[in-house]
Write a protein that holds these residues in place. Structure first.
Motif, PDB file in Angstrom:
ATOM      1  N   LYS A  41      48.281  31.481  46.928  1.00 46.33           N
ATOM      2  CA  LYS A  41      48.764  32.736  46.313  1.00 46.33           C
ATOM      3  C   LYS A  41      47.655  33.381  45.487  1.00 46.33           C
ATOM      4  O   LYS A  41      47.436  34.595  45.535  1.00 46.33           O
ATOM      5  CB  LYS A  41      49.962  32.456  45.413  1.00 46.33           C
ATOM      6  N   THR A  42      46.953  32.538  44.701  1.00 45.30           N
ATOM      7  CA  THR A  42      45.850  33.049  43.877  1.00 45.30           C
ATOM      8  C   THR A  42      44.756  33.626  44.746  1.00 45.30           C
ATOM      9  O   THR A  42      44.173  34.676  44.432  1.00 45.30           O
ATOM     10  CB  THR A  42      45.284  31.914  42.997  1.00 45.30           C
ATOM     11  N   GLN A  43      44.448  32.942  45.853  1.00 41.05           N
ATOM     12  CA  GLN A  43      43.434  33.440  46.778  1.00 41.05           C
ATOM     13  C   GLN A  43      43.768  34.854  47.234  1.00 41.05           C
ATOM     14  O   GLN A  43      42.898  35.738  47.251  1.00 41.05           O
ATOM     15  CB  GLN A  43      43.344  32.530  48.003  1.00 41.05           C
ATOM     16  N   LYS A  44      45.020  35.066  47.587  1.00 39.90           N
ATOM     17  CA  LYS A  44      45.422  36.369  48.097  1.00 39.90           C
ATOM     18  C   LYS A  44      45.326  37.440  47.016  1.00 39.90           C
ATOM     19  O   LYS A  44      44.792  38.531  47.249  1.00 39.90           O
ATOM     20  CB  LYS A  44      46.845  36.289  48.635  1.00 39.90           C
ATOM     21  N   VAL A  45      45.804  37.121  45.817  1.00 42.04           N
ATOM     22  CA  VAL A  45      45.789  38.097  44.717  1.00 42.04           C
ATOM     23  C   VAL A  45      44.357  38.495  44.360  1.00 42.04           C
ATOM     24  O   VAL A  45      44.035  39.686  44.257  1.00 42.04           O
ATOM     25  CB  VAL A  45      46.506  37.523  43.477  1.00 42.04           C
ATOM     26  N   LEU A  46      43.486  37.501  44.154  1.00 44.06           N
ATOM     27  CA  LEU A  46      42.114  37.807  43.753  1.00 44.06           C
ATOM     28  C   LEU A  46      41.333  38.470  44.873  1.00 44.06           C
ATOM     29  O   LEU A  46      40.494  39.345  44.627  1.00 44.06           O
ATOM     30  CB  LEU A  46      41.404  36.523  43.314  1.00 44.06           C
ATOM     31  N   GLY A  47      41.595  38.056  46.101  1.00 44.75           N
ATOM     32  CA  GLY A  47      40.901  38.664  47.230  1.00 44.75           C
ATOM     33  C   GLY A  47      41.227  40.135  47.375  1.00 44.75           C
ATOM     34  O   GLY A  47      40.346  40.957  47.654  1.00 44.75           O
ATOM     35  N   GLU A  48      42.477  40.484  47.165  1.00 48.57           N
ATOM     36  CA  GLU A  48      42.900  41.887  47.279  1.00 48.57           C
ATOM     37  C   GLU A  48      42.468  42.711  46.073  1.00 48.57           C
ATOM     38  O   GLU A  48      42.323  43.927  46.167  1.00 48.57           O
ATOM     39  CB  GLU A  48      44.418  41.969  47.445  1.00 48.57           C
ATOM     40  N   ALA A  49      42.229  42.044  44.918  1.00 45.23           N
ATOM     41  CA  ALA A  49      41.877  42.766  43.694  1.00 45.23           C
ATOM     42  C   ALA A  49      40.455  43.299  43.722  1.00 45.23           C
ATOM     43  O   ALA A  49      40.146  44.306  43.073  1.00 45.23           O
ATOM     44  CB  ALA A  49      42.060  41.851  42.488  1.00 45.23           C
TER      45      ALA A  49
END
Length: 440
Positions: free
Chosen positions: A275-283
Protein backbone atom coordinates in the motif's frame (compact mmCIF):
# COMPACT_ATOMS: atom_id res chain seq x y z
CA UNK A 1 53.20 15.58 5.32
CA UNK A 2 51.96 15.58 1.72
CA UNK A 3 53.29 12.08 1.16
CA UNK A 4 51.43 10.79 4.22
CA UNK A 5 48.25 12.53 3.11
CA UNK A 6 48.57 11.11 -0.38
CA UNK A 7 49.00 7.58 1.00
CA UNK A 8 45.90 8.04 3.13
CA UNK A 9 43.98 9.32 0.14
CA UNK A 10 45.06 6.43 -2.06
CA UNK A 11 43.95 4.04 0.66
CA UNK A 12 40.64 5.87 0.77
CA UNK A 13 40.16 5.48 -2.94
CA UNK A 14 40.86 1.73 -3.03
CA UNK A 15 38.39 1.45 -0.82
CA UNK A 16 22.07 -24.06 27.98
CA UNK A 17 20.99 -24.59 31.55
CA UNK A 18 23.22 -25.70 34.45
CA UNK A 19 22.27 -28.90 36.28
CA UNK A 20 19.61 -28.58 38.99
CA UNK A 21 21.33 -28.04 42.36
CA UNK A 22 20.57 -30.55 45.09
CA UNK A 23 19.89 -29.72 48.78
CA UNK A 24 22.53 -30.42 51.46
CA UNK A 25 22.24 -33.68 53.43
CA UNK A 26 21.79 -33.85 57.30
CA UNK A 27 20.07 -35.62 60.29
CA UNK A 28 16.50 -35.30 61.55
CA UNK A 29 15.76 -35.48 65.33
CA UNK A 30 12.34 -37.05 66.07
CA UNK A 31 10.75 -37.11 69.63
CA UNK A 32 7.93 -39.64 70.25
CA UNK A 33 4.69 -38.68 71.97
CA UNK A 34 5.52 -40.47 75.24
CA UNK A 35 8.67 -38.50 75.78
CA UNK A 36 10.80 -41.55 75.17
CA UNK A 37 14.34 -41.13 74.16
CA UNK A 38 14.39 -40.01 70.66
CA UNK A 39 15.16 -42.67 68.19
CA UNK A 40 18.45 -42.30 66.49
CA UNK A 41 17.90 -40.35 63.38
CA UNK A 42 18.51 -42.03 60.10
CA UNK A 43 21.06 -40.16 58.06
CA UNK A 44 19.88 -38.81 54.78
CA UNK A 45 21.80 -40.47 51.99
CA UNK A 46 24.65 -38.30 50.86
CA UNK A 47 23.96 -36.95 47.42
CA UNK A 48 26.14 -37.88 44.56
CA UNK A 49 28.57 -35.04 43.89
CA UNK A 50 27.10 -32.80 41.23
CA UNK A 51 28.89 -31.87 38.06
CA UNK A 52 30.33 -28.43 37.81
CA UNK A 53 28.16 -25.78 36.20
CA UNK A 54 30.52 -25.56 33.27
CA UNK A 55 30.22 -29.29 32.62
CA UNK A 56 26.45 -29.22 33.10
CA UNK A 57 26.13 -26.36 30.66
CA UNK A 58 27.80 -28.32 27.91
CA UNK A 59 25.45 -29.68 25.29
CA UNK A 60 25.63 -33.43 24.85
CA UNK A 61 27.67 -34.44 21.83
CA UNK A 62 25.66 -34.87 18.68
CA UNK A 63 25.32 -38.50 17.65
CA UNK A 64 27.46 -39.39 14.69
CA UNK A 65 25.25 -40.01 11.71
CA UNK A 66 25.84 -43.30 9.97
CA UNK A 67 24.56 -44.90 6.84
CA UNK A 68 24.55 -43.53 3.32
CA UNK A 69 24.96 -39.79 2.77
CA UNK A 70 21.76 -37.83 2.07
CA UNK A 71 20.80 -36.97 -1.49
CA UNK A 72 19.69 -33.62 -2.87
CA UNK A 73 15.98 -32.92 -2.47
CA UNK A 74 15.80 -30.43 -5.35
CA UNK A 75 17.58 -30.62 -8.68
CA UNK A 76 17.55 -26.91 -9.53
CA UNK A 77 17.48 -23.53 -7.78
CA UNK A 78 17.92 -19.89 -8.77
CA UNK A 79 18.24 -16.46 -7.14
CA UNK A 80 19.50 -13.07 -8.25
CA UNK A 81 22.45 -11.08 -6.93
CA UNK A 82 23.92 -7.68 -7.93
CA UNK A 83 27.42 -8.53 -9.15
CA UNK A 84 30.07 -7.04 -11.39
CA UNK A 85 30.18 -8.32 -14.95
CA UNK A 86 32.61 -7.54 -17.74
CA UNK A 87 31.36 -4.52 -19.66
CA UNK A 88 32.55 -2.86 -22.81
CA UNK A 89 36.21 -1.88 -23.19
CA UNK A 90 37.17 -4.19 -20.32
CA UNK A 91 35.44 -2.14 -17.61
CA UNK A 92 33.40 -4.00 -15.01
CA UNK A 93 29.81 -2.86 -14.45
CA UNK A 94 27.15 -3.96 -11.98
CA UNK A 95 24.15 -6.01 -13.06
CA UNK A 96 21.52 -8.07 -11.27
CA UNK A 97 22.86 -11.52 -12.17
CA UNK A 98 20.68 -14.64 -12.25
CA UNK A 99 22.65 -17.42 -10.50
CA UNK A 100 21.41 -20.95 -11.18
CA UNK A 101 22.45 -24.28 -9.66
CA UNK A 102 21.62 -27.43 -11.62
CA UNK A 103 22.20 -31.00 -10.45
CA UNK A 104 22.88 -34.09 -12.59
CA UNK A 105 23.10 -37.64 -11.21
CA UNK A 106 26.42 -39.40 -10.58
CA UNK A 107 27.19 -42.63 -8.69
CA UNK A 108 25.08 -43.11 -5.58
CA UNK A 109 27.84 -42.80 -2.97
CA UNK A 110 29.88 -40.11 -4.67
CA UNK A 111 29.93 -36.80 -2.74
CA UNK A 112 28.31 -33.87 -4.53
CA UNK A 113 30.89 -32.07 -6.62
CA UNK A 114 30.55 -28.32 -7.28
CA UNK A 115 31.77 -26.29 -10.23
CA UNK A 116 31.18 -23.01 -11.99
CA UNK A 117 30.28 -23.27 -15.66
CA UNK A 118 32.20 -21.84 -17.35
CA UNK A 119 35.07 -22.18 -14.90
CA UNK A 120 35.91 -19.17 -12.72
CA UNK A 121 39.46 -20.44 -12.16
CA UNK A 122 41.09 -20.88 -8.79
CA UNK A 123 39.05 -18.06 -7.16
CA UNK A 124 35.88 -19.91 -8.12
CA UNK A 125 37.22 -23.20 -6.74
CA UNK A 126 38.10 -21.47 -3.46
CA UNK A 127 34.60 -19.98 -3.18
CA UNK A 128 32.87 -23.33 -3.77
CA UNK A 129 35.17 -25.17 -1.32
CA UNK A 130 34.36 -22.59 1.35
CA UNK A 131 30.61 -22.81 0.66
CA UNK A 132 30.78 -26.63 0.85
CA UNK A 133 32.50 -26.50 4.25
CA UNK A 134 30.07 -23.89 5.61
CA UNK A 135 26.99 -25.89 4.60
CA UNK A 136 28.52 -29.12 5.94
CA UNK A 137 29.03 -27.40 9.29
CA UNK A 138 25.46 -26.06 9.27
CA UNK A 139 23.63 -29.18 8.07
CA UNK A 140 25.88 -31.87 9.60
CA UNK A 141 26.62 -33.86 6.45
CA UNK A 142 27.43 -33.26 2.81
CA UNK A 143 25.11 -34.93 0.29
CA UNK A 144 26.07 -37.44 -2.38
CA UNK A 145 24.88 -38.75 -5.72
CA UNK A 146 24.99 -35.63 -7.91
CA UNK A 147 27.20 -33.10 -9.61
CA UNK A 148 26.08 -29.44 -9.33
CA UNK A 149 27.00 -26.77 -11.85
CA UNK A 150 26.65 -23.07 -11.00
CA UNK A 151 25.95 -20.76 -13.91
CA UNK A 152 25.50 -16.99 -14.02
CA UNK A 153 23.64 -14.88 -16.56
CA UNK A 154 25.26 -12.56 -17.42
CA UNK A 155 28.67 -13.99 -16.54
CA UNK A 156 30.31 -12.73 -13.35
CA UNK A 157 33.58 -10.82 -13.64
CA UNK A 158 36.35 -13.09 -12.29
CA UNK A 159 37.44 -10.63 -9.61
CA UNK A 160 33.91 -10.46 -8.16
CA UNK A 161 33.25 -14.20 -7.86
CA UNK A 162 33.81 -13.99 -4.08
CA UNK A 163 30.74 -11.75 -3.82
CA UNK A 164 28.63 -14.60 -5.25
CA UNK A 165 29.40 -16.92 -2.29
CA UNK A 166 26.33 -16.01 -0.23
CA UNK A 167 23.84 -16.38 -3.07
CA UNK A 168 25.50 -19.68 -4.05
CA UNK A 169 25.20 -20.97 -0.48
CA UNK A 170 21.51 -20.05 -0.44
CA UNK A 171 20.94 -22.00 -3.68
CA UNK A 172 22.75 -25.09 -2.46
CA UNK A 173 20.97 -25.06 0.90
CA UNK A 174 17.69 -24.91 -1.00
CA UNK A 175 18.64 -28.05 -2.92
CA UNK A 176 19.96 -29.87 0.17
CA UNK A 177 17.01 -29.05 2.45
CA UNK A 178 14.27 -29.05 -0.17
CA UNK A 179 12.87 -25.53 0.23
CA UNK A 180 12.21 -23.68 -3.02
CA UNK A 181 14.29 -20.54 -3.52
CA UNK A 182 12.50 -17.60 -5.13
CA UNK A 183 14.35 -16.68 -8.35
CA UNK A 184 12.80 -13.20 -8.27
CA UNK A 185 14.54 -12.10 -5.06
CA UNK A 186 18.04 -10.57 -5.04
CA UNK A 187 20.60 -11.57 -2.39
CA UNK A 188 23.24 -9.02 -1.37
CA UNK A 189 26.10 -9.66 1.05
CA UNK A 190 29.26 -11.60 1.81
CA UNK A 191 29.95 -14.86 3.59
CA UNK A 192 33.03 -15.51 5.72
CA UNK A 193 34.68 -18.92 5.81
CA UNK A 194 33.44 -19.20 9.40
CA UNK A 195 29.87 -19.01 8.09
CA UNK A 196 29.28 -15.53 9.50
CA UNK A 197 27.52 -12.95 7.38
CA UNK A 198 29.71 -10.16 6.04
CA UNK A 199 28.60 -6.75 4.82
CA UNK A 200 28.66 -6.28 1.06
CA UNK A 201 31.39 -4.24 -0.58
CA UNK A 202 30.25 -1.37 -2.83
CA UNK A 203 26.94 -1.87 -1.06
CA UNK A 204 25.24 1.34 -2.18
CA UNK A 205 25.86 0.60 -5.84
CA UNK A 206 24.83 -3.04 -5.44
CA UNK A 207 21.60 -2.10 -3.65
CA UNK A 208 20.83 0.56 -6.26
CA UNK A 209 21.43 -1.94 -9.06
CA UNK A 210 19.13 -4.50 -7.41
CA UNK A 211 16.42 -1.91 -6.73
CA UNK A 212 16.36 -0.88 -10.39
CA UNK A 213 16.07 -4.48 -11.58
CA UNK A 214 12.93 -6.58 -11.65
CA UNK A 215 13.66 -8.12 -8.23
CA UNK A 216 10.62 -8.81 -6.05
CA UNK A 217 12.63 -8.01 -2.90
CA UNK A 218 16.23 -7.41 -1.82
CA UNK A 219 17.78 -9.42 1.01
CA UNK A 220 20.70 -7.56 2.58
CA UNK A 221 22.93 -7.82 5.67
CA UNK A 222 21.96 -5.80 8.72
CA UNK A 223 25.58 -4.61 8.61
CA UNK A 224 24.74 -2.61 5.47
CA UNK A 225 21.95 -0.56 7.05
CA UNK A 226 23.94 2.64 6.40
CA UNK A 227 24.13 1.90 2.70
CA UNK A 228 20.44 1.00 2.77
CA UNK A 229 19.77 4.52 4.03
CA UNK A 230 22.06 5.87 1.32
CA UNK A 231 19.97 4.00 -1.26
CA UNK A 232 16.91 5.79 0.11
CA UNK A 233 18.67 9.13 -0.36
CA UNK A 234 19.87 8.15 -3.82
CA UNK A 235 16.55 6.87 -5.14
CA UNK A 236 14.27 9.37 -3.41
CA UNK A 237 11.09 8.43 -1.57
CA UNK A 238 9.12 7.54 -4.67
CA UNK A 239 11.88 5.26 -5.92
CA UNK A 240 13.00 3.84 -2.58
CA UNK A 241 9.84 1.81 -2.10
CA UNK A 242 10.01 0.34 -5.59
CA UNK A 243 11.66 -2.82 -4.22
CA UNK A 244 11.37 -3.86 -0.58
CA UNK A 245 14.64 -4.39 1.30
CA UNK A 246 14.73 -7.00 4.07
CA UNK A 247 17.71 -7.26 6.44
CA UNK A 248 19.24 -10.41 7.94
CA UNK A 249 21.77 -11.00 10.71
CA UNK A 250 22.65 -14.63 10.02
CA UNK A 251 22.36 -17.30 7.36
CA UNK A 252 19.23 -18.93 8.80
CA UNK A 253 17.29 -15.64 8.62
CA UNK A 254 17.85 -15.47 4.87
CA UNK A 255 16.08 -18.76 4.28
CA UNK A 256 12.74 -17.58 5.67
CA UNK A 257 12.79 -14.61 3.28
CA UNK A 258 14.39 -16.14 0.16
CA UNK A 259 11.87 -18.98 -0.09
CA UNK A 260 8.86 -19.02 -2.38
CA UNK A 261 6.91 -20.02 0.73
CA UNK A 262 7.95 -17.26 3.13
CA UNK A 263 7.12 -17.11 6.82
CA UNK A 264 3.61 -15.80 7.55
CA UNK A 265 4.91 -12.60 9.17
CA UNK A 266 7.11 -11.78 6.17
CA UNK A 267 4.19 -12.31 3.79
CA UNK A 268 1.94 -10.07 5.88
CA UNK A 269 4.60 -7.35 6.08
CA UNK A 270 5.15 -7.35 2.32
CA UNK A 271 1.42 -7.15 1.67
CA UNK A 272 0.89 -4.19 3.99
CA UNK A 273 3.92 -2.38 2.58
CA UNK A 274 2.55 -2.70 -0.95
CA UNK A 275 0.00 0.00 0.00
CA UNK A 276 2.84 2.37 0.92
CA UNK A 277 4.60 1.57 -2.35
CA UNK A 278 1.53 2.59 -4.30
CA UNK A 279 0.92 5.81 -2.35
CA UNK A 280 4.52 7.04 -2.54
CA UNK A 281 4.93 5.98 -6.14
CA UNK A 282 1.89 7.96 -7.22
CA UNK A 283 2.89 10.98 -5.10
CA UNK A 284 6.09 11.63 -7.05
CA UNK A 285 7.67 14.90 -5.89
CA UNK A 286 5.12 15.20 -3.08
CA UNK A 287 6.10 11.87 -1.50
CA UNK A 288 8.06 13.56 1.30
CA UNK A 289 5.12 15.76 2.20
CA UNK A 290 2.74 12.80 2.26
CA UNK A 291 5.07 10.65 4.37
CA UNK A 292 5.32 13.35 7.03
CA UNK A 293 1.65 14.35 6.93
CA UNK A 294 -0.18 11.04 6.57
CA UNK A 295 -0.41 9.39 10.01
CA UNK A 296 -2.27 6.39 8.56
CA UNK A 297 0.59 5.71 6.17
CA UNK A 298 3.12 5.82 9.02
CA UNK A 299 0.89 3.48 11.05
CA UNK A 300 0.95 1.06 8.14
CA UNK A 301 4.75 1.16 8.26
CA UNK A 302 4.65 0.27 11.97
CA UNK A 303 2.31 -2.61 11.17
CA UNK A 304 4.83 -3.82 8.60
CA UNK A 305 7.56 -3.88 11.25
CA UNK A 306 5.32 -5.61 13.80
CA UNK A 307 4.84 -8.46 11.36
CA UNK A 308 8.27 -8.38 9.75
CA UNK A 309 10.95 -6.73 11.98
CA UNK A 310 13.51 -7.39 9.21
CA UNK A 311 11.77 -4.93 6.86
CA UNK A 312 14.57 -2.43 6.25
CA UNK A 313 12.65 -0.14 3.89
CA UNK A 314 9.80 0.39 6.36
CA UNK A 315 12.33 1.17 9.10
CA UNK A 316 14.14 3.70 6.94
CA UNK A 317 10.95 5.43 5.80
CA UNK A 318 9.83 5.89 9.42
CA UNK A 319 13.22 7.45 10.11
CA UNK A 320 12.86 9.74 7.12
CA UNK A 321 9.46 10.87 8.43
CA UNK A 322 11.21 12.38 11.48
CA UNK A 323 14.01 14.04 9.53
CA UNK A 324 16.65 11.30 9.34
CA UNK A 325 18.38 9.88 6.26
CA UNK A 326 18.43 13.08 4.23
CA UNK A 327 22.12 12.89 3.22
CA UNK A 328 24.51 10.18 2.08
CA UNK A 329 26.79 8.73 4.74
CA UNK A 330 30.35 10.06 4.69
CA UNK A 331 31.78 7.00 2.92
CA UNK A 332 29.05 6.91 0.31
CA UNK A 333 29.44 10.66 -0.21
CA UNK A 334 33.14 10.17 -0.92
CA UNK A 335 32.46 7.27 -3.27
CA UNK A 336 29.73 9.23 -5.06
CA UNK A 337 31.91 12.30 -5.61
CA UNK A 338 34.72 10.13 -6.93
CA UNK A 339 32.37 8.37 -9.32
CA UNK A 340 30.72 11.47 -10.80
CA UNK A 341 33.81 13.69 -11.24
CA UNK A 342 36.61 11.63 -12.87
CA UNK A 343 37.56 14.31 -15.43
CA UNK A 344 37.70 17.10 -12.86
CA UNK A 345 39.79 14.97 -10.51
CA UNK A 346 42.12 14.12 -13.37
CA UNK A 347 42.74 17.83 -13.87
CA UNK A 348 43.28 18.44 -10.16
CA UNK A 349 46.02 15.79 -10.22
CA UNK A 350 47.98 17.34 -13.08
CA UNK A 351 51.57 18.18 -12.11
CA UNK A 352 51.24 21.36 -14.14
CA UNK A 353 48.00 23.01 -15.16
CA UNK A 354 49.21 23.63 -18.70
CA UNK A 355 48.01 20.04 -19.24
CA UNK A 356 44.41 21.20 -18.80
CA UNK A 357 44.03 21.13 -22.58
CA UNK A 358 43.92 17.32 -22.33
CA UNK A 359 40.52 17.50 -20.66
CA UNK A 360 37.32 17.16 -22.70
CA UNK A 361 34.96 20.17 -22.27
CA UNK A 362 31.80 18.09 -22.81
CA UNK A 363 32.76 15.72 -20.00
CA UNK A 364 33.52 18.67 -17.72
CA UNK A 365 30.09 20.14 -18.44
CA UNK A 366 28.31 16.85 -17.70
CA UNK A 367 30.20 16.39 -14.44
CA UNK A 368 29.43 19.94 -13.32
CA UNK A 369 25.71 19.38 -13.91
CA UNK A 370 25.83 16.11 -11.95
CA UNK A 371 27.73 17.76 -9.08
CA UNK A 372 25.08 20.47 -8.87
CA UNK A 373 22.35 17.85 -8.46
CA UNK A 374 24.35 15.81 -5.95
CA UNK A 375 25.54 18.69 -3.75
CA UNK A 376 22.42 18.79 -1.58
CA UNK A 377 22.64 15.04 -0.87
CA UNK A 378 26.28 14.55 0.12
CA UNK A 379 27.44 14.67 3.73
CA UNK A 380 27.51 18.35 4.82
CA UNK A 381 31.13 17.89 5.97
CA UNK A 382 32.14 17.54 2.32
CA UNK A 383 30.53 20.75 1.09
CA UNK A 384 33.94 22.45 0.98
CA UNK A 385 35.28 19.68 -1.27
CA UNK A 386 32.30 19.96 -3.63
CA UNK A 387 33.05 23.69 -3.95
CA UNK A 388 36.64 22.87 -4.93
CA UNK A 389 35.50 20.36 -7.56
CA UNK A 390 32.96 22.76 -9.02
CA UNK A 391 35.34 25.71 -8.89
CA UNK A 392 38.02 23.84 -10.81
CA UNK A 393 35.55 22.39 -13.31
CA UNK A 394 33.99 25.76 -14.09
CA UNK A 395 37.34 27.51 -14.53
CA UNK A 396 38.74 24.72 -16.71
CA UNK A 397 35.60 24.56 -18.85
CA UNK A 398 35.62 28.31 -19.44
CA UNK A 399 39.31 28.30 -20.36
CA UNK A 400 38.78 25.47 -22.88
CA UNK A 401 35.57 26.75 -24.46
CA UNK A 402 35.94 30.56 -24.24
CA UNK A 403 39.59 31.51 -23.69
CA UNK A 404 40.43 35.20 -23.39
CA UNK A 405 42.24 37.02 -26.16
CA UNK A 406 44.51 38.39 -23.42
CA UNK A 407 47.33 35.88 -22.64
CA UNK A 408 47.71 37.37 -19.17
CA UNK A 409 44.06 36.59 -18.40
CA UNK A 410 44.53 32.98 -19.50
CA UNK A 411 47.67 32.67 -17.37
CA UNK A 412 45.64 33.97 -14.42
CA UNK A 413 43.14 31.15 -14.99
CA UNK A 414 46.00 28.64 -14.91
CA UNK A 415 47.06 30.09 -11.56
CA UNK A 416 43.47 29.71 -10.33
CA UNK A 417 43.47 26.08 -11.45
CA UNK A 418 46.77 25.47 -9.65
CA UNK A 419 45.30 26.99 -6.48
CA UNK A 420 42.28 24.67 -6.68
CA UNK A 421 44.68 21.75 -7.17
CA UNK A 422 46.53 22.69 -3.98
CA UNK A 423 43.27 23.05 -2.04
CA UNK A 424 42.14 19.66 -3.30
CA UNK A 425 45.34 18.06 -2.01
CA UNK A 426 44.74 19.55 1.44
CA UNK A 427 41.05 18.57 1.29
CA UNK A 428 41.93 14.94 0.65
CA UNK A 429 44.06 14.91 3.78
CA UNK A 430 41.12 16.25 5.79
CA UNK A 431 38.72 13.73 4.26
CA UNK A 432 41.11 10.87 4.95
CA UNK A 433 41.18 11.99 8.58
CA UNK A 434 37.36 12.04 8.67
CA UNK A 435 37.26 8.50 7.27
CA UNK A 436 39.71 7.09 9.82
CA UNK A 437 37.44 8.37 12.59
CA UNK A 438 34.21 7.11 10.98
CA UNK A 439 32.88 3.87 12.51
CA UNK A 440 32.92 0.90 10.15
Amino acid sequence: MKTTSLILFLGWLCMVCPGRSMGAGGTVSVVDRQGAKPAKATPTPKPTPKASQKEAAKEPPKPVETGPAPVLKLMKAQVGSPLYIQGEAGFNVLANVAITATATPTSAGSPVQLSFSPSMGQPGVAVLNAVKQILTDIRGRWPAGHRVEITAQPMIAPDDVGAAALATAVLLDSMIEGWEADPSCSVVGGLQTSGKIQGATSALMRLTTASRSNASRILMPEKNVTEGADCLVNEGLAGAGRVQMLAFKNFEEILSMASVKMDEGVVKGLEVFSKTQKVLGEAGDKAEEILKGDSDLREDLRTVLENCPNHMTARLLLGRAVGRYTHFSLRSSVDTLDRISPTIRQGLNFQTQTLVTKLEPDKLKTELETLERAESRVDPRLKFYVEILRGYGEAAHKLLTAPSSDPNANRAVLVTLANFSGKAFEARSTIADYLTKEPL
